[in-house]
Enzyme design. Structure first.
Site, PDB file in Angstrom:
ATOM      1  N   TRP A 370       0.824  -1.205   0.000  1.00  0.00           N
ATOM      2  CA  TRP A 370       0.000   0.000   0.000  1.00  0.00           C
ATOM      3  C   TRP A 370       0.862   1.261   0.000  1.00  0.00           C
ATOM      4  CZ3 TRP A 370      -1.976   2.618   4.963  1.00  0.00           C
ATOM      5  CH2 TRP A 370      -1.022   2.565   5.962  1.00  0.00           C
ATOM      6  N   ASP A 371       2.181   1.103  -0.027  1.00  0.00           N
ATOM      7  CA  ASP A 371       3.079   2.252   0.065  1.00  0.00           C
ATOM      8  C   ASP A 371       2.859   3.265  -1.051  1.00  0.00           C
ATOM      9  OD1 ASP A 371       4.234  -0.211   1.293  1.00  0.00           O
ATOM     10  OD2 ASP A 371       5.706   1.211   2.056  1.00  0.00           O
ATOM     11  N   GLU A 509      -0.738  -3.628  12.152  1.00  0.00           N
ATOM     12  CA  GLU A 509       0.015  -4.866  11.915  1.00  0.00           C
ATOM     13  C   GLU A 509       0.398  -5.634  13.176  1.00  0.00           C
ATOM     14  OE1 GLU A 509       3.343  -4.044   9.316  1.00  0.00           O
ATOM     15  OE2 GLU A 509       2.073  -4.274   7.547  1.00  0.00           O
ATOM     16  N   LYS A 629       2.152  -0.860  16.015  1.00  0.00           N
ATOM     17  CA  LYS A 629       3.423  -0.765  15.303  1.00  0.00           C
ATOM     18  C   LYS A 629       3.528   0.584  14.621  1.00  0.00           C
ATOM     19  CE  LYS A 629       5.847  -2.760  11.317  1.00  0.00           C
ATOM     20  NZ  LYS A 629       5.791  -3.791  10.260  1.00  0.00           N
ATOM     21  N   GLN A 630       2.412   1.005  14.025  1.00  0.00           N
ATOM     22  CA  GLN A 630       2.379   2.267  13.293  1.00  0.00           C
ATOM     23  C   GLN A 630       0.959   2.816  13.340  1.00  0.00           C
ATOM     24  OE1 GLN A 630       3.413   1.440   9.197  1.00  0.00           O
ATOM     25  NE2 GLN A 630       2.034  -0.297   9.102  1.00  0.00           N
TER      26      GLN A 630
END
Length: 814
Positions: A370-371, A509, A629-630
């Site tokens: 998805w970056d 994640e 995580k993010q």
């Protein structure tokens, strides 16, 4: 150590001085892998790591050349279980140039005394230079200057030039020039238990006394690759005919050039390389095509001038200025250079996506995630044709997305979390935890939000470019197919009288499932559900934007039913969003998880970015804790403005307080380990609106994350495309505050105090603009020169004006 040249630096290739240089002043074996990544030479089609051409792959050096979109699949048996992996293939090594003096062994840095050393890349043109002065075991001192580039002007070509100067001796030397097809994918230590041999030997040939060529084939995908090289010798600008010794095998070919060297007289060795694959149009036999192209290639100097002109045009479109912070200025140019090495105008005709780690390493196996959500905002405002091409990568894989959805019991297009050559799911089922040495089950394929990101990307591209042809013939079909998927994965809860989505993961994640659950996935991830509500509102009215014939054609291709559109309208008003304590919950049940003792883990481990690996190595699981995580729920405030989110929440019947963003961001900021560098991008972006100084601190971490390799070795495996693109996007979208809304270019600056201002070039509705944002003013200059340029409607901090073609408007912020 890295030397970041932020002041004037001598550029011996042009005689000009500027700050476009990333350089290293001494050889450090421990950092060589990182430097090879950061000094790569790419052109959007191919990219070669900055490895020394006289070194083979070992624990220090790792030569690697990759072509955008070229994959191969291999199977490994682990404990009797077949594990399938598809890799971006490490192609034949075209670099080898090796020096032998007086019959001694070939030059190796580890075996000589290095007297002077410089390794640098000119960011203006991705020209990599090594300059070394060394003393060998016989006391002979030699200077060697090596330069190379992958041509931005002729995308199938790469060039290398050696200048050898004996400093205290004269005599016979041998230069070995080779093409090596015996390479494997061995650049990521944690993958080394898995099959890495992707190339099958083909043939080698000397089609011309100065040209050698090699052909290999990928084992499973059956792509033919032809590489050819022409090696020339000259002194004082005049070509020399020298004796040559030829040697070849099925997967390796070399020429040894016997050269007489004279003290203090520079001799030049020039290697011109052509690379073609059977995926390339108008190619035919790749061996013949490469051989002819190499034989016809320009001399190094002429080729470099042509190459540099192409880079200059790219920098005119893509450069960005930060006033008041030299380090930020320099690192942004490092990032822009690498973005363009991966995705340039040469990418526009390829069938390729956006590899999350670029094309100068093997991390994530070169897969497309998805970056691209973080990459497109930079490209679309500067190289919209490239964004269009990268979106076509997704469009061409709709059939696999449809099959994936059907196989899982859904309708529409369910795109994979990790995509490769065909668009099938390439996410590993097992993932090696380096801390424990165990292979853990990987459930990250449940990150269905990648399909939402693709919908968002298409809509943003259309909004920014008004490319109605793409919308009518490609985009609408893709968007409506994605909406159909979300409609089918959602179910209606009579108790709540709302739609819910179960069995998915959010961007976080760390949370793959509920503690103790046997099945993967979570209920009602807020990021996903709010995103789907936004998608359904747009999808329900999308056909109204198309001419009737095209609307009918899209309906027919999708066999779209009226009841589906009505369901989308209902979902846009009835998606369930979980809350706790007035905060948007990351997912339903998040509030029931335990709090983590963050101080204890920081004290014990120091760097806890990868808390998931730490906890699993302890026999625990991150599923039990309130952590991330993010950015997850925070991502909503990164993608959408407060006004846009307010409209979504109001339509859903939820309140959206004025401090909703700040409260949600503050809450998760305390519970996020930033295990992905993308998280720093997201948090820097969302903080810009109400705490720009704190935002700038996060921005600086993200800005230096690859150059400083803050994750302890990951950058040597490939750059982080999302982070590099995200830093540039932060400047334009959050600090300059630029968005396209209500049919106009809106600018609402949020400059931090640490900088004086920013300036950048961009294109909006085919009109080239220069936007300069200072602490007290904004200037929008309409650069004339495009045939179909039109006046641009601009709103700066509530002040609306038309900027005429060739005109300029300055808006006061005081």
């Amino acid at each position: 150590m890295t030397t970041l040249h932020t002041g004037p630096s001598d550029d011996t290739t042009t005689g000009r001085t500027d700050a476009f240089t990333l350089s290293y002043s001494e050889f450090d074996p421990g950092e060589e892998g990182l430097r090879e990544t950061l000094t790569s030479t790419g052109n959007g089609y191919l990219c070669t790591r900055g490895a020394a051409e006289w070194e083979d792959a070992d624990g220090v050096h790792y030569p690697g050349t990759y072509v955008h979109g070229l994959y191969n699949r291999a199977t490994t048996m682990l404990g009797g279980v077949p594990v399938h992996n598809e890799d971006l293939v490490n192609l034949p090594n075209w670099l080898p140039l090796k020096l032998r003096i007086g019959g001694a062994e070939v030059l190796r840095l580890a075996e000589v005394e290095i007297l002077e050393y410089s390794h640098r890349v000119d960011l203006r043109s991705a020209l990599m230079t090594r300059q070394i002065r060394f003393r060998d075991r016989e006391g002979r001192e030699t200077e060697l200057v090596s330069r190379r580039f992958a041509s931005m002007a002729s995308m199938h070509h790469a060039y290398m030039e050696w200048t050898i100067t004996p400093l205290n001796w004269s005599g016979q030397a041998e230069v070995v020039s080779a093409l090596d097809g015996r390479v494997t994918n061995d650049g990521v230590p944690r993958y080394r238990q898995l099959e890495s041999d992707h190339l099958r030997p083909g043939s080698t040939v000397f089609p011309h006394p100065e040209v050698m060529a090699l052909k290999v084939r990928t084992r499973q995908s059956e792509v033919n690759i032809g590489v050819a090289a022409r090696t020339l010798v000259s002194t004082g600008g005049r070509k020399r005919d020298v004796p040559r010794s030829d040697f070849r095998m099925a997967d390796y070919i070399q020429q040894t050039l016997h050269v007489e060297l004279e003290r203090d007289v520079p001799t030049t060795i020039e290697k011109s390389v052509a690379l073609f694959t059977s995926r390339d149009p108008a190619t035919g036999d790749t061996l013949l095509r490469a051989s002819r192209s190499a034989a016809r290639s320009r001399p190094f100097g002429a080729a470099y001038a042509h190459h540099r002109e192409s880079w200059e045009r790219l920098w005119q479109a893509c450069d960005l200025h930060v006033f008041g912070d030299d380090e930020a200025q320099h690192l942004l140019r490092v990032h822009i250079s690498h973005i363009l090495q991966t995705c340039s105008h040469n990418t526009a005709d390829l069938d390729a996506g956006v590899p999350a780690r670029g094309i100068n390493g093997e991390a994530y196996r070169g897969h497309v995630f998805w970056d691209e959500l973080f990459v497109f905002p930079f490209l679309t405002f500067r190289l919209p044709a490239v964004t269009r091409s990268l979106l076509m990568y997704r469009y061409r894989r709709q059939s696999e997305a449809r099959v994936a959805a059907a196989t899982a019991g859904y309708e529409g297009f369910m795109f994979p979390w990790q995509s490769g050559s065909l668009g099938t799911e390439q996410t590993q089922e097992l993932h090696l935890n380096p801390m424990s040495g165990r292979w853990d089950i990987d459930l990250s394929h449940n990150q269905r939000h990648v399909s939402a990101a693709i919908f968002y990307n298409v809509w943003q591209y259309i909004t920014l470019t008004e490319d109605t042809m793409f919308l009518e013939f490609r985009g609408a079909e893709m968007m409506l197919g994605i909406a159909r998927f979300w409609s089918s994965i959602a179910h209606y809860s009579p108790e709540r009288q709302r739609y819910e989505i179960h069995g998915v993961m959010g961007p976080d994640e760390y949370h793959e499932k509920y503690p103790g659950a046997s099945e993967g996935g979570l209920r009602n991830n807020a990021y996903t559900n709010v995103f789907v509500a936004w998608i359904c509102d747009i999808a329900a009215h999308l056909l109204d934007l198309l001419p009737a014939p095209q609307a009918g054609a899209v309906r027919a291709r999708l066999e779209l039913r009226d009841d589906e559109i009505e369901r989308w309208k209902d979902m846009s008003r009835r998606m369930f969003v979980p809350f706790h304590d007035g905060i948007i919950s990351q997912f339903e049940g998040y509030e029931d998880l335990d709090e983590l003792d963050w101080n204890s883990y920081r004290a014990e481990y120091g760097n806890i970015q990868r808390l998931d690996r730490i906890l699993k190595a302890e026999g625990d699981t991150p599923d039990r804790y309130k952590l991330a995580k993010q950015a997850d729920a925070v991502m909503l405030f990164f993608l959408f403005s407060d006004d846009e989110l307010r409209r979504v929440f109001t339509r859903l019947g939820y309140g959206f307080a004025d401090d909703a963003a700040q409260r949600t961001i503050d809450y998760y900021d305390q519970r996020t380990s930033h295990g992905s560098t993308l998280s720093y991008i997201t948090h820097a972006g969302v903080l810009a609106r109400f705490d720009p100084d704190s935002s700038w601190d996060r921005f600086k971490v993200a800005l230096g994350s690859d150059v400083n390799d803050i994750q302890g070795g990951t950058t040597r495996e490939g750059i982080h495309m999302g982070v590099m693109s995200g830093t540039v996007d932060l400047i334009q979208r959050f600090y300059a505050g630029m968005r396209v809304e209500n049919g106009m270019l809106q600018i609402h600056p949020n400059l931090p105090r640490d900088i004086d201002g920013v300036s950048f070039n961009m294109t909006y509705l085919r009109s080239p603009l220069t936007v300069t944002v200072m602490q007290d003013s904004v200037t929008v200059h309409h650069r004339d020169g495009v045939i179909d340029s039109t006046p641009v409607h601009v709103c700066v901090a509530g002040q609306e004006r038309m900027v005429a073609v060739g005109g300029e408007e300055t808006f006061s912020l005081t």
